[in-house]
Scaffold this motif. Sequence first.
Motif, PDB file in Angstrom:
ATOM      1  N   GLN A  30       0.829  -1.204   0.000  1.00  0.00           N
ATOM      2  CA  GLN A  30       0.000   0.000   0.000  1.00  0.00           C
ATOM      3  C   GLN A  30       0.863   1.254   0.000  1.00  0.00           C
ATOM      4  N   GLN A  34       1.121   4.037  -3.096  1.00  0.00           N
ATOM      5  CA  GLN A  34       0.908   5.472  -2.920  1.00  0.00           C
ATOM      6  C   GLN A  34       2.132   6.270  -3.352  1.00  0.00           C
ATOM      7  N   TYR A 110      -0.842   4.680   6.487  1.00  0.00           N
ATOM      8  CA  TYR A 110      -0.237   5.057   5.210  1.00  0.00           C
ATOM      9  C   TYR A 110      -0.142   6.571   5.041  1.00  0.00           C
ATOM     10  N   GLU A 111      -1.203   7.291   5.445  1.00  0.00           N
ATOM     11  CA  GLU A 111      -1.210   8.745   5.260  1.00  0.00           C
ATOM     12  C   GLU A 111      -0.119   9.407   6.091  1.00  0.00           C
TER      13      GLU A 111
END
Length: 447
Positions: A30, A34, A110-111
């Motif tokens: 992931q 991104q 992830y952010e």
Amino acid sequence: MSTTAAAIKAAPKVGLVSLGCPKALVDSEQIVTQLKAEGYEISPDYAGADVVVVNTCGFLDSARAESLEAIGEALAENGKVIVTGCLGATPDLIMDKYPSVLAVTGPHRYEQVMTAVHKVVAPRHDPFLHLVPPAGVKLTPRHYAYLKISEGCNHRCSFCIIPQLRGDLVSRPVDEVLREAENLVKAGVRELLVISQDTSAYGVDVRHAAAPWRGRDRRAHMTDLAASLGELGAWVRLHYVYPYPHVDDVIPLMAEGKILPYLDIPFQHSAPKVLKAMRRPANQEKVLHRLAAWRRDVPDIAIRSTFIVGFPGETDEDFEHLLGWLKEARLDRVGCFRYEPVDGAPANALDGAVPEAVKDERWNRLMAVQQEISAQKLDEKVGRVMDVIVDEIDAEEGAICRSYADAPEIDGNVIIEAPGRLRPGQMVKVRIDAAGDYDLWGIPVEG
């Protein structure tokens, strides 16, 4: 130099170190997806990276030590390091040892990882140069992929801190999972490995909410999910399944060839007293009856499991119970771990610590018993024709393949010594002509 070449050369680069289980590998995928979507390149080495992301494991003390060592190595080789993953749930531990780490985030954040990367080197996105496939970027070979269906866990096993690290069960919407699976198969994936902390609990937190896919509603439930995945024409392999009664409902799907006749069930032990101390289901006698029923309906079903020896309070009698249970259960694939205290786990407070030498002796005895069972079961396959998937071509060994009974990297292999023009990802029929303790050897056949 052309404008295109200059743009590619100027793209910022991020290094990635991924540790831990397949669920952590999906987190890494992931992150890479991104990064690629925002125009970053993935650096193959420390020297070429503008920053390094280390995705850590924090389940066992040995895994924590490995993660800390990887962080130290990245700092020494590159100097700019962002830490994420399970060990990231204890930021003080990391910052106390490595105060120069740029940022620490917990698992599947992830952010936050992207925000930390942006602070080091800004993205340079060019939609014509940096295209991400619909299936995302995968770190596995092209022909198989892990499909994570949920995060977290509702169980409170005394030896485990996963709920502390990843929280309670949070299931992904079923249509989102199925669309991802569909995109993976369209991209060339031929085997889907379904993973979570407890695959059989999928959808419990959302009351098995339904969503439309391919023209009709599908429930967020293991049985519906398995049946739907079976429509895609790929191998479907279920991992980390607790033996709840509704697991019986996926057996007919195996009999029909919709999903692989393979279940990964982490039993951990068989002795009632030990299972109670572990806070695990403790009716292994009933499990034996269910194994017999599954084998009656699907004779070729492969069962893999993991066990822990040397758990606090495990007596010689408890261990002998486990060996006797294994001999009766005759599982196809078994992994075994010596008990290891995990910082923050309730089992640390239990009495009856088992000496390391005793753990070693019990581990060796269990693996010897299982080796004999495995060899006997593989001998029974000699002379049969089996479908296998080619994982790699080795210059010395030949084609390294797997059958329905073999998950990548944890189970055995089927080896074709004269592979001819076989290639990774290819499905081929093989006649088995030899067996070892864990592997099979065969030759391709027509039809």
